[in-house]
Write an enzyme that holds these catalytic residues in place. Structure first.
Site, PDB file in Angstrom:
ATOM      1  N   SER A 131      -7.316   4.373  -5.584  1.00 42.49           N
ATOM      2  CA  SER A 131      -8.303   4.511  -4.945  1.00 42.49           C
ATOM      3  C   SER A 131      -8.473   6.330  -4.768  1.00 42.49           C
ATOM      4  CB  SER A 131      -8.213   4.144  -3.465  1.00 42.49           C
ATOM      5  OG  SER A 131      -9.149   4.566  -2.775  1.00 42.49           O
ATOM      6  N   CYS A 148     -11.006  14.962   4.001  1.00 39.13           N
ATOM      7  CA  CYS A 148     -11.967  14.069   4.521  1.00 39.13           C
ATOM      8  C   CYS A 148     -11.867  13.954   6.068  1.00 39.13           C
ATOM      9  CB  CYS A 148     -11.681  12.716   4.193  1.00 39.13           C
ATOM     10  SG  CYS A 148     -11.692  12.576   2.268  1.00 39.13           S
ATOM     11  N   CYS A 172      -2.108  15.405   2.348  1.00 37.32           N
ATOM     12  CA  CYS A 172      -3.306  15.326   1.536  1.00 37.32           C
ATOM     13  C   CYS A 172      -4.001  16.529   1.605  1.00 37.32           C
ATOM     14  CB  CYS A 172      -4.034  14.051   1.910  1.00 37.32           C
ATOM     15  SG  CYS A 172      -5.588  13.792   0.547  1.00 37.32           S
ATOM     16  N   CYS A 196      -9.993  11.078   8.211  1.00 34.65           N
ATOM     17  CA  CYS A 196      -8.835  10.692   7.578  1.00 34.65           C
ATOM     18  C   CYS A 196      -7.720  11.421   8.541  1.00 34.65           C
ATOM     19  CB  CYS A 196      -8.657  10.769   6.244  1.00 34.65           C
ATOM     20  SG  CYS A 196      -7.273  10.148   5.715  1.00 34.65           S
ATOM     21  N   CYS A 239       1.013  -1.184  -0.010  1.00 31.16           N
ATOM     22  CA  CYS A 239      -0.087  -0.122  -0.031  1.00 31.16           C
ATOM     23  C   CYS A 239       1.066   1.241   0.007  1.00 31.16           C
ATOM     24  CB  CYS A 239      -0.914  -0.025   1.194  1.00 31.16           C
ATOM     25  SG  CYS A 239      -1.841   1.564   1.313  1.00 31.16           S
ATOM     26  N   CYS A 261      -4.540   4.743   7.408  1.00 29.23           N
ATOM     27  CA  CYS A 261      -4.311   6.132   6.605  1.00 29.23           C
ATOM     28  C   CYS A 261      -3.594   7.485   7.458  1.00 29.23           C
ATOM     29  CB  CYS A 261      -5.629   6.624   6.306  1.00 29.23           C
ATOM     30  SG  CYS A 261      -5.526   7.445   4.739  1.00 29.23           S
TER      31      CYS A 261
HETATM   32  N1  SAH Z   1      -7.103   9.513  -1.559  1.00 24.40           N
HETATM   33  C1  SAH Z   1      -7.470   8.317  -1.781  1.00 24.40           C
HETATM   34  C2  SAH Z   1      -6.551   7.174  -1.388  1.00 24.40           C
HETATM   35  C3  SAH Z   1      -6.134   7.060  -0.087  1.00 24.40           C
HETATM   36  S1  SAH Z   1      -7.203   6.582   1.414  1.00 24.40           S
HETATM   37  C4  SAH Z   1      -9.146   7.847  -1.409  1.00 24.40           C
HETATM   38  O1  SAH Z   1      -9.461   8.608  -0.541  1.00 24.40           O
HETATM   39  O2  SAH Z   1      -9.475   7.170  -1.951  1.00 24.40           O
HETATM   40  C5  SAH Z   1      -7.298   4.866   1.481  1.00 24.40           C
HETATM   41  C6  SAH Z   1      -8.959   4.758   1.944  1.00 24.40           C
HETATM   42  O3  SAH Z   1      -8.816   4.875   3.362  1.00 24.40           O
HETATM   43  C7  SAH Z   1      -9.928   5.704   1.470  1.00 24.40           C
HETATM   44  O4  SAH Z   1     -10.880   4.887   1.215  1.00 24.40           O
HETATM   45  C8  SAH Z   1     -10.274   6.255   2.691  1.00 24.40           C
HETATM   46  O5  SAH Z   1     -11.561   7.157   2.684  1.00 24.40           O
HETATM   47  C9  SAH Z   1      -9.983   5.513   3.735  1.00 24.40           C
HETATM   48  N2  SAH Z   1      -9.811   5.912   5.070  1.00 24.40           N
HETATM   49  C10 SAH Z   1      -9.338   7.200   5.412  1.00 24.40           C
HETATM   50  N3  SAH Z   1      -9.260   7.281   6.796  1.00 24.40           N
HETATM   51  C11 SAH Z   1     -10.005   6.246   7.101  1.00 24.40           C
HETATM   52  C12 SAH Z   1     -10.073   5.711   8.734  1.00 24.40           C
HETATM   53  N4  SAH Z   1      -9.829   6.393   9.512  1.00 24.40           N
HETATM   54  N5  SAH Z   1     -10.581   4.459   8.749  1.00 24.40           N
HETATM   55  C13 SAH Z   1     -10.958   3.697   7.472  1.00 24.40           C
HETATM   56  N6  SAH Z   1     -10.779   4.061   6.510  1.00 24.40           N
HETATM   57  C14 SAH Z   1     -10.064   5.341   6.112  1.00 24.40           C
END
Ligand code: SAH
Length: 342
Positions: free
Chosen positions: A189, A115, A111, A118, A104, A331
């Protein structure tokens, strides 16, 4: 100085042609770098002494240093912190699955997508990663952990916010003289940057696409993922339909379940409404707890209810196994911890 690891094979061929050399040198160098893992020009014995000296003057082959390595005691997941040339820190994870080892990788330092759930979002984006820095995560993990057969771009960063370098990275992975990892073994992703989904569809690659959905209506999604204000669900879904039509490939929708936020019955039914009839798969993820944020994992019975409602509608659905929960593999978590301790 040119970093040879930033070059696709085609770019390296042009590089040698511009030096007045045969383009075949590119394949030779690729083999040294990616097959024999040699970074010192002196060891490249099938390259003339003259050319080796010239290369040493204008080019180099970068590597990544492992700054920290955390081995899970539960499931053989390893989380890596890498030190970049400019002293920035990124993270990567190695995961052992039955079908092979998965790396990964991160695509940016930090970033910008903000979100809510995250950890990578907390400090914002510092900079984009170069293709070489993504390739080097894979190579460092491969030599430490064992042969890597699958790549997921699910570390820190938004791959479609660093589109060109990510495409270059995929070309280097794909090339049989490079790392030789086929497109079907690679997953991108994204939060859903709509114009880039169209662009990506037109590349007609066999790379897997995952969309981080996490909410089934605009109100909730905009609250959890600010990108939804720029590209709301109607536009995102239209782009997804276009991708499926162009590539004939199934899309995976990621849905992280947060206790009391997006795990209600009505959310499951809205999700079904949104995805009905689409060539897709749903991956449910009990959210990883991040201290700074406070969201909690959905209860197990909620996860199971979600799964049942989705499957009853004829959509395939899996629940992601939690791996590396004891080493802060979610993440951005380890990087944040490290930055605070430094
Ligand atoms: N920026 C991209 C890829 C990196 S994150 C994206 O958002 O898809 C990879 C995955 O982990 C994404 O689906 C993201 O939403 C998720 N993610 C981020 N923080 C998280 C958390 N605390 N618990 C579970 N999944 C999480």
């Amino acid at each position: 100085m040119y970093n040879l690891k930033d070059m696709t094979l085609e770019e390296m061929e042009n590089f040698f042609i511009n030096m007045g050399e045969s383009k075949f040198r590119a394949r030779q160098i690729y083999k040294w770098i990616y097959d024999k893992k040699v970074t010192d020009f002196e060891k490249m014995t099938d390259i003339s002494k003259n050319l080796r000296a010239k290369l040493k003057e204008i080019a180099y082959i970068s590597q990544l240093k492992i700054a920290e390595r955390r081995v899970s005691q539960i499931d053989d997941t390893i989380k890596y912190l890498f030190l970049l040339e400019d002293n920035n820190i990124i993270e990567g994870v190695a995961i052992r699955y039955r079908f092979g080892n998965t790396a990964c990788v991160s695509t940016q330092v930090g970033c910008n997508m903000k979100c809510k759930f995250c950890a990578s979002a907390v400090g914002g984006k510092v900079r984009d990663l170069k293709a070489s820095e993504m390739v080097n995560q894979v190579m460092a993990i491969d030599s430490d952990y064992g042969k890597i057969s699958n790549i997921v771009l699910m570390g820190s960063g938004e791959p479609f916010d660093n589109y060109d370098e990510v495409m270059k990275f995929i070309k280097i992975l794909n090339n049989p003289y490079g790392l030789g990892i086929g497109s079907r073994h690679i997953t991108i992703s994204t939060v859903g940057i709509v114009p880039k989904i169209y662009k990506f569809a037109d590349e007609k690659l066999q790379v897997n696409l995952s969309i981080s959905l996490h909410a089934p209506n605009n109100e909730l999604r905009s609250e959890l993922m600010p990108i939804n204000r720029a590209y709301p669900l109607e536009e995102l879904m239209k782009a997804c339909e276009y991708y499926i039509e162009k590539t004939r490939r199934r899309i995976t929708f990621e849905y992280s379940l947060i206790d009391g936020v997006n795990d209600k019955k009505e959310h499951a039914y809205q999700l079904v409404e949104l995805l009905k009839g689409m060539l897709c798969h749903v991956n449910l993820i009990p959210i990883n707890y991040v201290k700074e944020i406070g969201f909690k994992k959905a209860k197990n019975e909620k996860v199971m209810m979600f799964k049942r409602i989705i499957e009853d509608a004829g959509i395939t659905c899996t629940v992601r196994r939690e791996l590396g929960s004891d080493i802060e593999a979610a993440c951005g978590q380890l990087r944040r911890k490290y930055l605070k301790e430094r």
